[in-house]
Design a protein around this motif. Structure first.
Motif, PDB file in Angstrom:
ATOM      1  N   ASP A 311       1.304  -1.017  -0.044  1.00  0.00           N
ATOM      2  CA  ASP A 311      -0.283  -0.337   0.430  1.00  0.00           C
ATOM      3  C   ASP A 311       0.803   1.213   0.160  1.00  0.00           C
ATOM      4  OD1 ASP A 311      -2.500  -1.412  -0.260  1.00  0.00           O
ATOM      5  OD2 ASP A 311      -3.041  -1.042   2.472  1.00  0.00           O
ATOM      6  N   THR A 312       1.870   1.052   0.597  1.00  0.00           N
ATOM      7  CA  THR A 312       2.235   2.882   1.256  1.00  0.00           C
ATOM      8  C   THR A 312       3.562   2.880   0.372  1.00  0.00           C
ATOM      9  OG1 THR A 312       4.085   1.830   2.966  1.00  0.00           O
ATOM     10  CG2 THR A 312       1.980   3.066   3.363  1.00  0.00           C
ATOM     11  N   LYS A 313       4.746   1.586  -0.349  1.00  0.00           N
ATOM     12  CA  LYS A 313       6.397   1.929  -1.424  1.00  0.00           C
ATOM     13  C   LYS A 313       5.116   1.635  -2.453  1.00  0.00           C
ATOM     14  CE  LYS A 313       8.357   2.132   2.997  1.00  0.00           C
ATOM     15  NZ  LYS A 313       8.689   3.203   2.862  1.00  0.00           N
ATOM     16  N   GLY A 314       4.410   0.532  -2.705  1.00  0.00           N
ATOM     17  CA  GLY A 314       3.941   0.195  -3.781  1.00  0.00           C
ATOM     18  C   GLY A 314       4.696  -0.499  -4.406  1.00  0.00           C
ATOM     19  N   THR A 315       5.767  -1.298  -3.208  1.00  0.00           N
ATOM     20  CA  THR A 315       6.418  -2.245  -3.477  1.00  0.00           C
ATOM     21  C   THR A 315       5.695  -3.764  -4.940  1.00  0.00           C
ATOM     22  OG1 THR A 315       6.901  -1.328  -0.961  1.00  0.00           O
ATOM     23  CG2 THR A 315       9.040  -3.104  -2.642  1.00  0.00           C
ATOM     24  N   SER A 316       6.991  -4.116  -5.669  1.00  0.00           N
ATOM     25  CA  SER A 316       6.134  -5.219  -5.907  1.00  0.00           C
ATOM     26  C   SER A 316       6.496  -6.041  -4.765  1.00  0.00           C
ATOM     27  CB  SER A 316       6.858  -5.855  -7.110  1.00  0.00           C
ATOM     28  OG  SER A 316       7.244  -7.794  -6.878  1.00  0.00           O
ATOM     29  N   VAL A 317       5.297  -7.412  -4.163  1.00  0.00           N
ATOM     30  CA  VAL A 317       5.938  -8.252  -3.807  1.00  0.00           C
ATOM     31  C   VAL A 317       5.455  -9.390  -3.277  1.00  0.00           C
ATOM     32  CG1 VAL A 317       5.287  -6.479  -1.122  1.00  0.00           C
ATOM     33  CG2 VAL A 317       3.215  -7.378  -2.561  1.00  0.00           C
ATOM     34  N   ILE A 318       5.546 -10.307  -4.552  1.00  0.00           N
ATOM     35  CA  ILE A 318       5.225 -11.122  -5.211  1.00  0.00           C
ATOM     36  C   ILE A 318       5.815 -12.457  -4.062  1.00  0.00           C
ATOM     37  CG2 ILE A 318       6.388 -12.884  -7.211  1.00  0.00           C
ATOM     38  CD1 ILE A 318       6.433 -10.142  -9.071  1.00  0.00           C
ATOM     39  N   LYS A 319       7.701 -12.140  -3.787  1.00  0.00           N
ATOM     40  CA  LYS A 319       8.066 -12.783  -2.633  1.00  0.00           C
ATOM     41  C   LYS A 319       7.608 -13.345  -1.418  1.00  0.00           C
ATOM     42  CE  LYS A 319      12.080 -12.429  -0.477  1.00  0.00           C
ATOM     43  NZ  LYS A 319      13.112 -12.049  -1.148  1.00  0.00           N
ATOM     44  N   GLU A 320       7.045 -11.680  -0.650  1.00  0.00           N
ATOM     45  CA  GLU A 320       6.741 -11.191   0.206  1.00  0.00           C
ATOM     46  C   GLU A 320       4.898 -12.167   0.116  1.00  0.00           C
ATOM     47  OE1 GLU A 320       8.011  -9.619  -1.540  1.00  0.00           O
ATOM     48  OE2 GLU A 320       9.823  -8.552   0.270  1.00  0.00           O
ATOM     49  N   ALA A 321       4.844 -11.579  -0.578  1.00  0.00           N
ATOM     50  CA  ALA A 321       3.011 -12.289  -0.644  1.00  0.00           C
ATOM     51  C   ALA A 321       2.748 -13.884  -0.543  1.00  0.00           C
ATOM     52  CB  ALA A 321       1.911 -12.019  -1.874  1.00  0.00           C
ATOM     53  N   SER A 322       3.513 -14.554  -1.720  1.00  0.00           N
ATOM     54  CA  SER A 322       3.820 -15.965  -1.263  1.00  0.00           C
ATOM     55  C   SER A 322       4.726 -16.627   0.177  1.00  0.00           C
ATOM     56  CB  SER A 322       4.881 -17.076  -2.597  1.00  0.00           C
ATOM     57  OG  SER A 322       3.986 -16.145  -3.333  1.00  0.00           O
ATOM     58  N   MET A 323       5.206 -15.678   0.232  1.00  0.00           N
ATOM     59  CA  MET A 323       5.365 -16.379   1.822  1.00  0.00           C
ATOM     60  C   MET A 323       4.505 -16.229   3.282  1.00  0.00           C
ATOM     61  SD  MET A 323       9.390 -14.640   2.535  1.00  0.00           S
ATOM     62  CE  MET A 323      11.037 -14.772   1.858  1.00  0.00           C
ATOM     63  N   VAL A 324       3.592 -15.493   3.202  1.00  0.00           N
ATOM     64  CA  VAL A 324       2.436 -14.877   3.668  1.00  0.00           C
ATOM     65  C   VAL A 324       1.745 -15.845   3.188  1.00  0.00           C
ATOM     66  CG1 VAL A 324       0.666 -13.774   3.452  1.00  0.00           C
ATOM     67  CG2 VAL A 324       2.952 -12.320   3.909  1.00  0.00           C
ATOM     68  N   LYS A 325       1.331 -16.277   2.072  1.00  0.00           N
ATOM     69  CA  LYS A 325       0.421 -16.926   1.427  1.00  0.00           C
ATOM     70  C   LYS A 325       0.836 -18.645   1.958  1.00  0.00           C
ATOM     71  CE  LYS A 325      -2.842 -19.949  -0.678  1.00  0.00           C
ATOM     72  NZ  LYS A 325      -2.823 -21.158  -1.277  1.00  0.00           N
ATOM     73  N   VAL A 326       2.080 -19.017   2.405  1.00  0.00           N
ATOM     74  CA  VAL A 326       2.476 -20.200   2.727  1.00  0.00           C
ATOM     75  C   VAL A 326       2.596 -20.481   4.291  1.00  0.00           C
ATOM     76  CG1 VAL A 326       5.247 -20.086   2.250  1.00  0.00           C
ATOM     77  CG2 VAL A 326       3.906 -22.533   2.053  1.00  0.00           C
ATOM     78  N   TYR A 327       3.060 -19.505   4.478  1.00  0.00           N
ATOM     79  CA  TYR A 327       3.671 -19.159   5.998  1.00  0.00           C
ATOM     80  C   TYR A 327       2.239 -19.498   7.153  1.00  0.00           C
ATOM     81  CZ  TYR A 327       5.031 -19.237  10.866  1.00  0.00           C
ATOM     82  OH  TYR A 327       5.596 -19.161  12.446  1.00  0.00           O
ATOM     83  N   CYS A 328       0.664 -18.262   6.055  1.00  0.00           N
ATOM     84  CA  CYS A 328      -0.190 -18.466   7.365  1.00  0.00           C
ATOM     85  C   CYS A 328      -1.548 -19.119   7.071  1.00  0.00           C
ATOM     86  CB  CYS A 328      -0.688 -16.894   6.967  1.00  0.00           C
ATOM     87  SG  CYS A 328       0.072 -15.666   7.539  1.00  0.00           S
ATOM     88  N   THR A 329      -1.273 -19.918   6.020  1.00  0.00           N
ATOM     89  CA  THR A 329      -1.984 -21.388   5.409  1.00  0.00           C
ATOM     90  C   THR A 329      -1.713 -22.110   6.615  1.00  0.00           C
ATOM     91  OG1 THR A 329      -1.546 -22.027   3.560  1.00  0.00           O
ATOM     92  CG2 THR A 329      -3.285 -20.393   3.108  1.00  0.00           C
ATOM     93  N   GLU A 330      -0.629 -22.531   6.497  1.00  0.00           N
ATOM     94  CA  GLU A 330       0.585 -23.953   6.975  1.00  0.00           C
ATOM     95  C   GLU A 330       0.169 -23.373   8.689  1.00  0.00           C
ATOM     96  OE1 GLU A 330       3.889 -24.874   5.495  1.00  0.00           O
ATOM     97  OE2 GLU A 330       3.263 -25.056   3.178  1.00  0.00           O
ATOM     98  N   MET A 331       0.399 -22.486   9.356  1.00  0.00           N
ATOM     99  CA  MET A 331       0.117 -21.452  10.464  1.00  0.00           C
ATOM    100  C   MET A 331      -1.592 -22.068  11.563  1.00  0.00           C
ATOM    101  SD  MET A 331      -1.692 -19.762  12.148  1.00  0.00           S
ATOM    102  CE  MET A 331      -1.895 -18.484  11.248  1.00  0.00           C
TER     103      MET A 331
END
Ligand code: FAD
Length: 385
Positions: A311-331
């Motif tokens: 939202d704030t940096k407009g950064t591409s978060v491809i890696k972070e988004a995949s990390m979030v998906k795999v970590y949060c869903t497995e958690m």
């Protein structure tokens, strides 16, 4: 670092929390049994603007940003997952291809209907021979005068049976496939040759249907190529961008469900008495509660941080988004397993929602890119750096 949630988002979350408590939770079990969301509730979702969370305001949406969307999904996921899935395709995979790559005319025609919930949209990529390997789709589109003729079968399409339109991916050049040979089309349910096939029988997610979609010489006007003529052959990129964008929200759904399971487990542990005392007094139970809470805390930080980056940096978060998906869903799957354990036999019974969360959460590790595919994405990004 500032983790303060902006006032407008706090208000939105409060509204959704009330809606969950007053309207959704009381019928959650009924919906589970009947496998159907009453139209009255869908109407309320429309009134609250829930179908247009991610749609730009100029097209009638709320456009509340990645963090806003995650916060809303987190709240909505504290009840039966089918409610979130009902609005999910309009906000995510069923609209974002048009938001990112659509022509002005396509945006003006379709996005206001999607944002208001007047129309339900869906995303039709998967096929029996093409899941993780999405580039292997067999559905074809052939140009015949002013129309493209689509032929093929899609399966596992969320909201396929209730959708008024679909963003459909088909091969337009067999030699090029993902490298310039797949095209995205906007297909309305009234177009000739478009049929809803079987509704698939699932382990969970009752109230949310997935179905086959059949294209039998389905005639789609030329102007319905997502992005118009110049985008013929560029549909695979549209599909991948769309899926990338959904990964944070999938993490939020898992997080909300895990938080609910923790709250239920703490409550149950305090009141369930065995050996003359509440089971909360046994260290084995306390350790499970502590592990649940710790993993939820870690997941929340990474989710909010990645959403804030986007939202704030407009950064591409491809890696972070995949990390979030795999970590949060497995958690969340680990938390659901511990919750069943804390509840003992009652955790396995349909009288309580724990077993439903356990089944429904299993899906989050599979759809919108399996855990294995997320790890491939993370590794690819790492090795590129
Ligand atoms: C309830 C539900 C709703 C869905 N909704 C939609 C929807 O709305 N629209 C849509 O288009 N699709 C939808 N899907 C499809 C979903 O995205 C796919 O199921 C998913 O991408 C996995 O594909 P697959 O089922 O064919 O499994 P496969 O791709 O056959 O995978 C089987 C196993 O092999 C692993 N695997 C595959 N390739 C690799 C690799 N290269 N390296 C390591 N492991 C690998 C997978 O991770 C998995 O463990 C839905 C699925 C379900 C179950």
């Amino acid at each position: 670092m500032d983790f303060t949630i902006p006032e407008n988002l706090k208000l939105m979350v409060e509204t959704v929390r009330r809606f969950v408590k007053q309207d959704l939770e009381p019928v959650s079990q009924q919906v589970e049994e009947e496998d159907f969301i009453p139209e009255e509730l869908v109407r309320k979702m429309r009134e609250l603007g829930l179908f247009g969370l991610s749609i730009p305001q100029e097209y009638g949406g709320l456009d509340i940003g990645a963090l806003g969307e995650c916060l809303v999904y987190e709240e909505l996921s504290k009840t039966n997952a089918c409610f979130r899935t009902r609005i999910g395709t309009n906000n995510g995979i069923g609209s974002q291809g048009i938001v990112m790559d659509g022509t002005k005319e396509q945006k003006e025609k379709y996005l206001p209907r999607i944002a208001s919930g007047e129309w339900t949209s869906c995303f039709a990529l998967s096929e029996p021979e093409a899941g993780s390997d999405a580039a292997n789709i067999q559905t074809t589109a052939e140009l015949k005068g002013d129309h493209w003729a689509l032929n093929g079968l899609k399966h596992f399409i969320t909201n396929g049976d209730v959708a008024d339109m679909a963003v459909v991916f088909a091969v337009t050049d067999r030699k090029k496939r993902a490298r310039g040979g797949i095209t995205a089309f906007i297909v309305e349910k009234t177009f000739p040759g478009f049929y809803v096939g079987a509704i698939e029988r699932k382990m969970g997610m009752r109230g949310s249907h997935t179905s086959e979609l059949i294209f039998d010489n389905c005639l789609v006007p030329k102007e319905n190529v997502v992005g118009g003529e110049p985008n013929v052959g560029r549909g695979f990129a549209t599909a991948m961008k769309t899926l990338d964008k959904g990964r944070l929200t999938m993490g939020a759904c898992a997080l909300g469900a895990a938080q609910k399971l923790l709250e239920l487990s703490v409550g149950y542990a305090k009141q369930r008495v065995q050996f003359g005392k509440p089971i909360a007094e046994f260290q084995a139970i306390q350790f499970m509660l502590a592990d649940m809470a710790t993993q939820i805390y870690a997941s929340r930080q990474m989710l909010y941080h990645a959403a804030w980056l986007r939202d704030t940096k407009g950064t591409s978060v491809i890696k972070e988004a995949s990390m979030v998906k795999v970590y949060c869903t497995e958690m969340a799957n680990r938390v659901a397993d511990m919750a069943v354990q804390v509840f003992g036999g009652m955790g396995y019974m349909k009288d309580l929602p724990v077993e439903r969360f356990y089944r429904d959460l299993r899906l989050t590790r599979i759809y919108e890119g399996t855990s294995e595919i997320q790890r491939l994405v993370i590794a690819r990004e790492l090795l590129k750096e």
